[in-house]
Write a protein that holds these residues in place. Structure first.
Motif, mmCIF file in Angstrom:
data_model
loop_
_atom_site.group_PDB
_atom_site.id
_atom_site.type_symbol
_atom_site.label_atom_id
_atom_site.label_comp_id
_atom_site.label_asym_id
_atom_site.label_seq_id
_atom_site.Cartn_x
_atom_site.Cartn_y
_atom_site.Cartn_z
ATOM 1 N N MET A 44 0.818 -1.208 0.000
ATOM 2 C CA MET A 44 0.000 0.000 0.000
ATOM 3 C C MET A 44 0.854 1.260 0.000
ATOM 4 O O MET A 44 0.390 2.335 0.394
ATOM 5 C CB MET A 44 -0.967 -0.035 1.171
ATOM 6 N N HIS A 45 2.080 1.119 -0.441
ATOM 7 C CA HIS A 45 3.005 2.248 -0.578
ATOM 8 C C HIS A 45 3.653 2.163 -1.951
ATOM 9 O O HIS A 45 3.993 1.068 -2.415
ATOM 10 C CB HIS A 45 4.065 2.222 0.526
ATOM 11 N N ILE A 46 3.864 3.301 -2.579
ATOM 12 C CA ILE A 46 4.318 3.308 -3.969
ATOM 13 C C ILE A 46 5.817 3.113 -4.132
ATOM 14 O O ILE A 46 6.337 3.203 -5.240
ATOM 15 C CB ILE A 46 3.847 4.587 -4.689
ATOM 16 N N THR A 47 6.498 2.798 -3.039
ATOM 17 C CA THR A 47 7.922 2.477 -3.123
ATOM 18 C C THR A 47 8.200 1.087 -2.532
ATOM 19 O O THR A 47 9.307 0.792 -2.111
ATOM 20 C CB THR A 47 8.775 3.548 -2.419
ATOM 21 N N ALA A 48 7.173 0.236 -2.516
ATOM 22 C CA ALA A 48 7.303 -1.136 -2.028
ATOM 23 C C ALA A 48 6.545 -2.057 -2.972
ATOM 24 O O ALA A 48 5.712 -1.609 -3.760
ATOM 25 C CB ALA A 48 6.759 -1.252 -0.609
#
Length: 138
Positions: A44-48
């Motif tokens: 739910m994170h754009i870097t994971a």
């Protein structure tokens, strides 16, 4: 039809890292009581990222090297995004590795291939991030 939802939280102490979450997701299936259905797991994170592959140390290191060649962290100035930030490479790495996996549940077990394992991939760590687990079925 039943539905189950849970958030998993990760805080990787380094900028990048991979965590095998297969057993954790099987525990979610067990908690859900669902025997036949589908499990969705997404970062739910754009870097994971959440992805499926083999749990082999050399392969995970190969991913790290390959991703760094495709989207190197430095120099930060090479990216338009990095104005007051330094994580443009993490956004690109996430796009390459993917946002989520969907896995069938059969007889109460994750229906994975012989070597398939599920991973959380972190590309801009050192802070808490969540992963959604959603299971639907009977």
């Amino acid at each position: 039809m039943k539905s189950y939802r849970k958030e998993l939280w990760f805080e990787i102490p380094t900028r990048r890292g991979f965590v095998n979450i297969t057993d954790t997701l099987q525990k979610c299936v067990d908690e859900s009581g669902i025997k036949e259905g589908l499990l969705l797991c997404n970062a739910m994170h754009i870097t994971a990222s959440v992805f499926i592959n083999d749990d082999e140390e050399g392969l995970l290191r190969d991913f790290e090297i390959w991703l760094e060649k495709l989207a190197p962290e430095k120099p930060y100035s090479q990216y338009y995004h990095n104005v007051g930030e330094d994580n443009a490479d993490a956004h690109l790495k996430r796009t390459i590795m993917g946002r989520e996996v969907v896995v069938a549940i059969t007889n109460g077990k994750l229906d994975l291939g012989p070597w398939e394992q599920i991973f959380y991939g972190e590309f801009d760590g050192k802070r808490k991030k969540r992963v959604l687990v959603k299971i639907i079925g009977e």
